[in-house]
Each structure stands twice: as structure tokens, then as C-alpha cells.
Scaffold this motif. Structure first.
Motif, PDB file in Angstrom:
ATOM      1  N   SER A 152       0.830  -1.208   0.000  1.00 23.59           N
ATOM      2  CA  SER A 152       0.000   0.000   0.000  1.00 23.59           C
ATOM      3  C   SER A 152       0.863   1.257   0.000  1.00 23.59           C
ATOM      4  O   SER A 152       0.403   2.330  -0.361  1.00 23.59           O
ATOM      5  CB  SER A 152      -0.949   0.004   1.199  1.00 23.59           C
ATOM      6  OG  SER A 152      -0.227  -0.059   2.407  1.00 23.59           O
ATOM      7  N   ASP A 153       2.103   1.127   0.433  1.00 22.71           N
ATOM      8  CA  ASP A 153       3.088   2.203   0.390  1.00 22.71           C
ATOM      9  C   ASP A 153       4.470   1.563   0.479  1.00 22.71           C
ATOM     10  O   ASP A 153       4.586   0.350   0.404  1.00 22.71           O
ATOM     11  CB  ASP A 153       2.841   3.249   1.494  1.00 22.71           C
ATOM     12  CG  ASP A 153       2.898   2.679   2.908  1.00 22.71           C
ATOM     13  OD1 ASP A 153       3.696   1.754   3.165  1.00 22.71           O
ATOM     14  OD2 ASP A 153       2.139   3.163   3.757  1.00 22.71           O
ATOM     15  N   ALA A 154       5.502   2.352   0.636  1.00 22.40           N
ATOM     16  CA  ALA A 154       6.872   1.821   0.630  1.00 22.40           C
ATOM     17  C   ALA A 154       7.169   0.876   1.789  1.00 22.40           C
ATOM     18  O   ALA A 154       8.096   0.070   1.704  1.00 22.40           O
ATOM     19  CB  ALA A 154       7.872   2.973   0.638  1.00 22.40           C
ATOM     20  N   LEU A 155       6.411   0.937   2.865  1.00 19.30           N
ATOM     21  CA  LEU A 155       6.686   0.123   4.045  1.00 19.30           C
ATOM     22  C   LEU A 155       5.701  -1.011   4.277  1.00 19.30           C
ATOM     23  O   LEU A 155       6.067  -2.055   4.806  1.00 19.30           O
ATOM     24  CB  LEU A 155       6.718   1.010   5.298  1.00 19.30           C
ATOM     25  CG  LEU A 155       7.831   2.046   5.360  1.00 19.30           C
ATOM     26  CD1 LEU A 155       7.680   2.896   6.612  1.00 19.30           C
ATOM     27  CD2 LEU A 155       9.196   1.377   5.316  1.00 19.30           C
ATOM     28  N   HIS A 156       4.442  -0.829   3.941  1.00 25.21           N
ATOM     29  CA  HIS A 156       3.381  -1.762   4.334  1.00 25.21           C
ATOM     30  C   HIS A 156       2.922  -2.628   3.171  1.00 25.21           C
ATOM     31  O   HIS A 156       2.501  -2.120   2.131  1.00 25.21           O
ATOM     32  CB  HIS A 156       2.193  -0.987   4.909  1.00 25.21           C
ATOM     33  CG  HIS A 156       2.573  -0.193   6.106  1.00 25.21           C
ATOM     34  ND1 HIS A 156       3.003   1.117   6.013  1.00 25.21           N
ATOM     35  CD2 HIS A 156       2.624  -0.526   7.412  1.00 25.21           C
ATOM     36  CE1 HIS A 156       3.292   1.552   7.227  1.00 25.21           C
ATOM     37  NE2 HIS A 156       3.077   0.577   8.084  1.00 25.21           N
ATOM     38  N   GLY A 157       3.012  -3.960   3.387  1.00 29.68           N
ATOM     39  CA  GLY A 157       2.618  -4.885   2.340  1.00 29.68           C
ATOM     40  C   GLY A 157       2.073  -6.179   2.901  1.00 29.68           C
ATOM     41  O   GLY A 157       2.185  -6.465   4.103  1.00 29.68           O
ATOM     42  N   TRP A 158       1.463  -6.980   2.015  1.00 26.82           N
ATOM     43  CA  TRP A 158       0.873  -8.254   2.380  1.00 26.82           C
ATOM     44  C   TRP A 158       1.258  -9.301   1.355  1.00 26.82           C
ATOM     45  O   TRP A 158       1.379  -9.012   0.168  1.00 26.82           O
ATOM     46  CB  TRP A 158      -0.653  -8.135   2.421  1.00 26.82           C
ATOM     47  CG  TRP A 158      -1.105  -7.234   3.513  1.00 26.82           C
ATOM     48  CD1 TRP A 158      -1.482  -7.600   4.780  1.00 26.82           C
ATOM     49  CD2 TRP A 158      -1.212  -5.819   3.478  1.00 26.82           C
ATOM     50  NE1 TRP A 158      -1.806  -6.479   5.504  1.00 26.82           N
ATOM     51  CE2 TRP A 158      -1.658  -5.379   4.737  1.00 26.82           C
ATOM     52  CE3 TRP A 158      -0.967  -4.863   2.495  1.00 26.82           C
ATOM     53  CZ2 TRP A 158      -1.862  -4.043   5.038  1.00 26.82           C
ATOM     54  CZ3 TRP A 158      -1.169  -3.531   2.785  1.00 26.82           C
ATOM     55  CH2 TRP A 158      -1.615  -3.133   4.049  1.00 26.82           C
ATOM     56  N   LEU A 159       1.469 -10.525   1.829  1.00 20.61           N
ATOM     57  CA  LEU A 159       1.740 -11.671   0.975  1.00 20.61           C
ATOM     58  C   LEU A 159       0.690 -12.719   1.298  1.00 20.61           C
ATOM     59  O   LEU A 159       0.510 -13.084   2.460  1.00 20.61           O
ATOM     60  CB  LEU A 159       3.143 -12.228   1.243  1.00 20.61           C
ATOM     61  CG  LEU A 159       3.457 -13.572   0.578  1.00 20.61           C
ATOM     62  CD1 LEU A 159       3.713 -13.372  -0.911  1.00 20.61           C
ATOM     63  CD2 LEU A 159       4.650 -14.232   1.231  1.00 20.61           C
ATOM     64  N   ARG A 160      -0.019 -13.195   0.263  1.00 16.08           N
ATOM     65  CA  ARG A 160      -1.037 -14.219   0.448  1.00 16.08           C
ATOM     66  C   ARG A 160      -0.565 -15.498  -0.225  1.00 16.08           C
ATOM     67  O   ARG A 160      -0.152 -15.490  -1.383  1.00 16.08           O
ATOM     68  CB  ARG A 160      -2.361 -13.792  -0.170  1.00 16.08           C
ATOM     69  CG  ARG A 160      -3.471 -14.821   0.018  1.00 16.08           C
ATOM     70  CD  ARG A 160      -4.705 -14.497  -0.789  1.00 16.08           C
ATOM     71  NE  ARG A 160      -4.429 -14.291  -2.200  1.00 16.08           N
ATOM     72  CZ  ARG A 160      -4.274 -15.256  -3.102  1.00 16.08           C
ATOM     73  NH1 ARG A 160      -4.321 -16.522  -2.735  1.00 16.08           N
ATOM     74  NH2 ARG A 160      -4.029 -14.958  -4.370  1.00 16.08           N
ATOM     75  N   THR A 161      -0.586 -16.598   0.534  1.00 12.24           N
ATOM     76  CA  THR A 161      -0.331 -17.921  -0.022  1.00 12.24           C
ATOM     77  C   THR A 161      -1.641 -18.694   0.051  1.00 12.24           C
ATOM     78  O   THR A 161      -2.658 -18.156   0.480  1.00 12.24           O
ATOM     79  CB  THR A 161       0.771 -18.664   0.769  1.00 12.24           C
ATOM     80  OG1 THR A 161       0.282 -19.002   2.067  1.00 12.24           O
ATOM     81  CG2 THR A 161       2.037 -17.826   0.890  1.00 12.24           C
TER      82      THR A 161
END
Length: 70
Positions: free
Chosen positions: A43-52
């Protein structure tokens, strides 16, 4: 951050570069269902999500570390 599959079936690796691509560090997420393709988004340079197929991971430091949230 870059995602790769090993080609040996179901191992998931995410690659992180702390220095804009000059060097890379592999982050191992272990095994996953080989019929699915994990996805990630920031969503920005720091915050992310990985879905398996089985889990959801989050990062708050640009992909340097990941925490399983479910």
C-alpha cells in the motif's frame, strides 16, 4: 521485493533488496500448495501483504521482515 518459485514444486521465496538492487536477501516462506501462485501487494513503501494458499503475511518495514497474520 521480488517473488520466485524454485521450480522444485512448492517452495516459496521472496527476495528483498535493502539497497535498491545492489544486493538481494532471500526470505524463505516454506512450503505452499504448488497449484496456487502466491501474490503480494504494497500500500506504500513500508506496508505490504503476501497471500499464499494457506496464510496471510504482513510487513511494516518494506519487506525486510514478515509476520504471519492468519
Amino acid at each position: 521485493v521480488e517473488f520466485t518459485r524454485t521450480g522444485r514444486g512448492d517452495e516459496i521465496y521472496l527476495w528483498f533488496s535493502p539497497d535498491r538492487g545492489a544486493s538481494w536477501q532471500r526470505i524463505d516462506f516454506g512450503k505452499d500448495d504448488p497449484r496456487t501462485y502466491p501474490s503480494f501487494d504494497f500500500s506504500d513503501a513500508l506496508h505490504g501483504w503476501l497471500r499464499t494458499s494457506d496464510h496471510l503475511y504482513a510487513t511494516a518495514d518494506g519487506g525486510r521482515t514478515w509476520e504471519m497474520v492468519r
